[in-house]
Write a protein that holds these residues in place. Structure first.
Motif, mmCIF file in Angstrom:
data_model
loop_
_atom_site.group_PDB
_atom_site.id
_atom_site.type_symbol
_atom_site.label_atom_id
_atom_site.label_comp_id
_atom_site.label_asym_id
_atom_site.label_seq_id
_atom_site.Cartn_x
_atom_site.Cartn_y
_atom_site.Cartn_z
ATOM 1 N N ALA A 1 35.610 -30.944 -26.335
ATOM 2 C CA ALA A 1 34.793 -32.128 -26.495
ATOM 3 C C ALA A 1 33.449 -31.883 -27.182
ATOM 4 O O ALA A 1 32.747 -32.854 -27.900
ATOM 5 C CB ALA A 1 34.517 -32.979 -25.256
ATOM 6 N N LYS A 2 32.964 -30.880 -26.567
ATOM 7 C CA LYS A 2 31.433 -30.373 -27.134
ATOM 8 C C LYS A 2 31.477 -30.058 -28.717
ATOM 9 O O LYS A 2 30.617 -30.378 -29.347
ATOM 10 C CB LYS A 2 30.809 -29.462 -26.252
ATOM 11 N N ALA A 3 32.496 -29.400 -28.800
ATOM 12 C CA ALA A 3 32.682 -28.797 -30.448
ATOM 13 C C ALA A 3 32.935 -30.049 -31.419
ATOM 14 O O ALA A 3 32.682 -29.825 -32.476
ATOM 15 C CB ALA A 3 33.939 -27.953 -30.297
ATOM 16 N N GLU A 4 33.517 -31.182 -30.838
ATOM 17 C CA GLU A 4 33.488 -32.222 -31.562
ATOM 18 C C GLU A 4 32.256 -33.029 -31.797
ATOM 19 O O GLU A 4 32.234 -34.386 -32.287
ATOM 20 C CB GLU A 4 34.996 -33.127 -31.091
ATOM 21 N N GLY A 5 31.522 -32.400 -31.191
ATOM 22 C CA GLY A 5 30.114 -33.366 -31.253
ATOM 23 C C GLY A 5 29.422 -34.023 -29.902
ATOM 24 O O GLY A 5 28.588 -34.762 -29.919
ATOM 25 N N GLY A 6 30.038 -33.771 -28.953
ATOM 26 C CA GLY A 6 29.951 -34.348 -27.754
ATOM 27 C C GLY A 6 28.795 -33.848 -27.056
ATOM 28 O O GLY A 6 28.554 -32.574 -27.178
ATOM 29 N N ASP A 7 28.018 -34.290 -26.107
ATOM 30 C CA ASP A 7 26.833 -33.681 -25.283
ATOM 31 C C ASP A 7 27.333 -33.197 -24.060
ATOM 32 O O ASP A 7 27.306 -34.104 -23.124
ATOM 33 C CB ASP A 7 25.638 -34.891 -25.396
ATOM 34 N N VAL A 8 27.669 -32.032 -24.268
ATOM 35 C CA VAL A 8 27.992 -31.430 -22.889
ATOM 36 C C VAL A 8 27.137 -30.153 -22.707
ATOM 37 O O VAL A 8 26.823 -29.443 -23.678
ATOM 38 C CB VAL A 8 29.578 -30.740 -23.036
ATOM 39 N N ARG A 9 26.545 -29.870 -21.563
ATOM 40 C CA ARG A 9 25.568 -29.233 -21.178
ATOM 41 C C ARG A 9 25.879 -28.335 -19.884
ATOM 42 O O ARG A 9 26.316 -28.725 -18.842
ATOM 43 C CB ARG A 9 24.119 -29.587 -20.997
ATOM 44 N N VAL A 10 25.406 -27.015 -19.928
ATOM 45 C CA VAL A 10 25.739 -26.179 -18.731
ATOM 46 C C VAL A 10 24.198 -26.104 -17.986
ATOM 47 O O VAL A 10 23.264 -25.970 -18.591
ATOM 48 C CB VAL A 10 26.165 -24.969 -19.083
ATOM 49 N N VAL A 11 24.403 -26.311 -16.597
ATOM 50 C CA VAL A 11 23.277 -26.069 -15.740
ATOM 51 C C VAL A 11 23.493 -24.973 -14.896
ATOM 52 O O VAL A 11 24.689 -24.860 -14.377
ATOM 53 C CB VAL A 11 22.686 -27.136 -15.047
ATOM 54 N N TYR A 12 22.507 -24.238 -14.164
ATOM 55 C CA TYR A 12 22.388 -23.530 -13.080
ATOM 56 C C TYR A 12 22.381 -24.285 -11.949
ATOM 57 O O TYR A 12 23.012 -24.033 -10.801
ATOM 58 C CB TYR A 12 21.187 -22.362 -13.233
ATOM 59 N N SER A 13 21.622 -25.445 -11.880
ATOM 60 C CA SER A 13 21.277 -26.142 -10.658
ATOM 61 C C SER A 13 21.546 -27.667 -10.891
ATOM 62 O O SER A 13 21.019 -27.898 -12.039
ATOM 63 C CB SER A 13 20.265 -25.960 -9.912
ATOM 64 N N PRO A 14 22.370 -28.372 -10.054
ATOM 65 C CA PRO A 14 22.414 -29.874 -10.369
ATOM 66 C C PRO A 14 20.875 -30.750 -10.412
ATOM 67 O O PRO A 14 20.792 -31.598 -11.013
ATOM 68 C CB PRO A 14 23.099 -30.557 -9.305
ATOM 69 N N LEU A 15 19.907 -29.993 -9.969
ATOM 70 C CA LEU A 15 18.541 -30.622 -9.790
ATOM 71 C C LEU A 15 18.050 -30.600 -11.140
ATOM 72 O O LEU A 15 17.193 -31.357 -11.871
ATOM 73 C CB LEU A 15 17.570 -29.685 -8.978
ATOM 74 N N GLU A 16 18.379 -29.622 -12.138
ATOM 75 C CA GLU A 16 18.020 -29.593 -13.252
ATOM 76 C C GLU A 16 18.529 -30.931 -14.338
ATOM 77 O O GLU A 16 17.842 -31.310 -15.202
ATOM 78 C CB GLU A 16 18.544 -28.383 -14.240
ATOM 79 N N ALA A 17 19.851 -31.146 -13.924
ATOM 80 C CA ALA A 17 20.414 -32.274 -14.506
ATOM 81 C C ALA A 17 19.586 -33.610 -14.309
ATOM 82 O O ALA A 17 19.097 -34.503 -15.156
ATOM 83 C CB ALA A 17 21.851 -32.611 -14.208
ATOM 84 N N VAL A 18 19.112 -33.606 -13.027
ATOM 85 C CA VAL A 18 17.865 -34.806 -12.600
ATOM 86 C C VAL A 18 16.783 -34.977 -13.546
ATOM 87 O O VAL A 18 16.392 -35.808 -14.043
ATOM 88 C CB VAL A 18 17.836 -34.689 -11.132
ATOM 89 N N VAL B 1 25.382 -37.547 -16.587
ATOM 90 C CA VAL B 1 26.337 -37.439 -15.578
ATOM 91 C C VAL B 1 26.375 -36.086 -15.180
ATOM 92 O O VAL B 1 26.360 -35.054 -16.036
ATOM 93 C CB VAL B 1 27.818 -38.116 -15.958
ATOM 94 N N PHE B 2 26.494 -36.003 -13.912
ATOM 95 C CA PHE B 2 26.639 -34.355 -13.227
ATOM 96 C C PHE B 2 27.924 -34.305 -12.707
ATOM 97 O O PHE B 2 28.450 -34.999 -11.992
ATOM 98 C CB PHE B 2 25.646 -33.999 -12.176
ATOM 99 N N PHE B 3 28.823 -33.543 -13.628
ATOM 100 C CA PHE B 3 30.229 -33.043 -13.082
ATOM 101 C C PHE B 3 30.247 -32.356 -11.602
ATOM 102 O O PHE B 3 29.999 -31.183 -11.760
ATOM 103 C CB PHE B 3 30.859 -32.504 -13.970
ATOM 104 N N ALA B 4 30.085 -32.984 -10.533
ATOM 105 C CA ALA B 4 29.872 -32.220 -9.308
ATOM 106 C C ALA B 4 30.862 -31.447 -8.544
ATOM 107 O O ALA B 4 31.471 -32.180 -7.914
ATOM 108 C CB ALA B 4 29.168 -33.250 -8.431
ATOM 109 N N VAL B 5 31.046 -30.281 -9.280
ATOM 110 C CA VAL B 5 32.274 -29.552 -8.723
ATOM 111 C C VAL B 5 31.629 -28.513 -7.535
ATOM 112 O O VAL B 5 30.670 -28.183 -7.564
ATOM 113 C CB VAL B 5 32.848 -28.612 -9.684
#
Ligand code: SF4
Lengths: 372, 99
Positions: A105-122, A134-138
């Motif tokens: 989805a990212k390769a097609e232009g979607g905004d997908v990002r990797v974080v070390y900590s969920p707090l960074e997404a906030v 949206v944090f995909f909370a796994v």
């Protein structure tokens, strides 16, 4: 490094291996629940050091591996149809959904990002109020408190553009499901040390009692794992079934009360599907109604995606210790870390990926003088 | 995924109007930040276990030593064992019975 290198000492590993050989007379099958432990056992070559009578099978403890396809599909829809910025831990990106993984989805232009900590997404949501984040909370019980904390921070900051797509699972119900399976041959468990760091020991006593299996709460370093295995084998040889804590330097009987409180405040226990295994009652954590504003499913009106098509992946058998990854028809041919058919080939903690990497680069045994 | 590593708390500061404590934690050569919301009693000088940016437990030194003491005991017991004893216990008993 304090409390790390000490637990990788080859001389201590050797001592434990000798002791294990000395005490083992029977034939025992143990399951290490946690994927981090699987990774450490395989990577450090520890399984080759065990007596012939001790067999380790790998458990379902890889949250990435058990995230069901419909949830991946929901995350992909958030990116492609709703234009959301989806954050997650690195491993989640390559897990295949029905048509797309998040990285596709990212390769097609979607905004997908990797974080070390969920707090960074906030923090990102706070700095980018025009974006829906949206944090995909796994995660298991280890990670769920940090996910909960992210939601609490967002709430405290009054953010209207942050939500969680919860994909959280609980370990004790999965252990019970493994033991209830009529095909199981598990006689003892190494319980996941960091899950117990949060939850403590009390949930495991009823499992020990009901199924008469030793459960050893165990750490992740070579010395921890061999010590945990030794304690389990000693019990089995004596005909005992007790709960023991090998990882007491980190795990307290009561767990971490502050983390448990945040967990309880933010999440409720619900039935949950485990990829490849099926639905396990009361084995998931969903966002509570009080925080519905921060639940991505509610905010975006998401409905569960349809059931996935069959791929021939036998992850369910692998994750319940009934098959080795190498017994899968796709292993190493159609299914590799670059072209994963199933999730256990994606995460470094997935049993399939661990076996694949070791087949490529034979392990150096700890015993051979390797300093972690 | 449940990877959590021990590091040394080198400094503590507060944020959000003093309501939330964050620590600087040193792992070998790297310093990272970790929330102390789930470990309110943590102090500078403690070793804490950090998982995805949150400190989740304090490493207890006495308990860590307990494991090493046990491992030492196994080693010492071996040295105390009588000489060339590499026969299995039941063989020893049989041998004694035959004597
Ligand atoms: S090798 Fe691939 S297809 Fe086979 S069980 Fe593992 S993840 Fe599934």
């Amino acid at each position: 490094m304090k409390y790390l290198s000490e637990f990788r000492d080859p001389a201590l590993v050797e001592r434990l291996v000798d002791e294990l050989h000395k005490v083992t007379t029977g034939s025992w099958t143990l399951m290490e629940v946690c994927g981090g432990q699987t990774h450490s056992l395989v990577k450090n070559g520890l399984m080759d050091l065990l007596p012939a009578g001790v067999r380790m099978v790998h458990g379902p403890g890889c949250p990435v591996c058990v995230t069901p396809v419909p949830l991946i599909d929901l995350a992909v829809r958030l990116v492609r149809d709703h234009g959301a910025t989806v954050f997650s831990f690195g491993d989640m990106l390559r897990v295949p959904g029905t048509t797309h993984s998040l990285s596709q989805a990212k390769a097609e232009g979607g905004d997908v990002r990797v974080v070390y900590s969920p707090l960074e997404a906030v923090q990102f949501a706070q700095a980018n109020p025009q974006k829906q984040v949206v944090f995909f909370a796994v995660g298991f019980e280890t990670t769920a408190p940090a996910n909960a904390l992210a939601l609490v921070h967002a709430h405290r900051l009054g953010l209207r553009n942050f939500s969680l797509l919860a994909s959280q699972v609980l370990v004790p119900p999965a252990m019970t499901a493994v033991l209830q399976d009529p095909n199981t041959h598990i006689q003892g468990f190494l319980a996941a040390g960091h899950v117990c760091t949060i939850m403590g020991l009390e949930e495991y006593a009823p499992i020990v009692e009901r199924f008469r299996v030793p459960i050893i709460v165990t750490g992740f370093e070579p010395v921890d794992l061999l010590h945990g295995i030794l304690l389990a084998v000693q019990q089995l040889e004596r005909g005992e079934a007790k709960l023991e804590n090998q990882y007491a330097r980190v795990v307290r009987a009561e767990g971490n009360p502050d983390a448990r409180r945040v967990l309880r405040d933010v999440f409720r226990v619900a039935d949950r599907e485990w990829r490849g295994i099926g639905t396990i009652p009361q084995s998931g954590l969903e966002v509570r109604e009080e925080y519905a504003d921060f639940d991505a499913k509610v905010r975006f009106g998401l409905e569960d995606a349809p059931e996935p098509v069959a791929t021939g992946c036998i992850a369910g058998l692998v994750l319940t210790g009934q098959a080795r990854p190498t017994e899968c028809q796709h292993f190493g041919s159609r299914c590799t870390p670059l072209t994963p058919v199933g999730a256990p080939m994606v995460s470094s903690e997935g049993a399939c990926a661990a076996y694949y990497h070791v087949a490529r680069a034979p392990v150096q045994l700890v015993r051979g003088g390797r300093h972690g | 995924m449940c990877l959590a590593i021990p590091g040394l708390v080198t400094a503590i500061e507060t944020r959000f109007d003093g309501t939330v404590r964050f620590a600087k934690v040193r792992f070998g050569g790297i310093i990272k930040e970790a929330s102390l919301e789930m470990l309110p009693a943590a102090q500078v000088g403690d070793y804490v276990l950090v998982h995805v940016g949150v400190a989740i437990s304090r490493v207890d030194e006495a308990e860590a030593h307990q494991v090493f003491r046990y491992l030492e005991e196994i080693g010492e017991l071996e040295e105390l064992m009588p000489l060339q004893d590499d026969t299995a216990p039941h063989q020893r008993i049989e041998a004694r019975g035959a004597a």
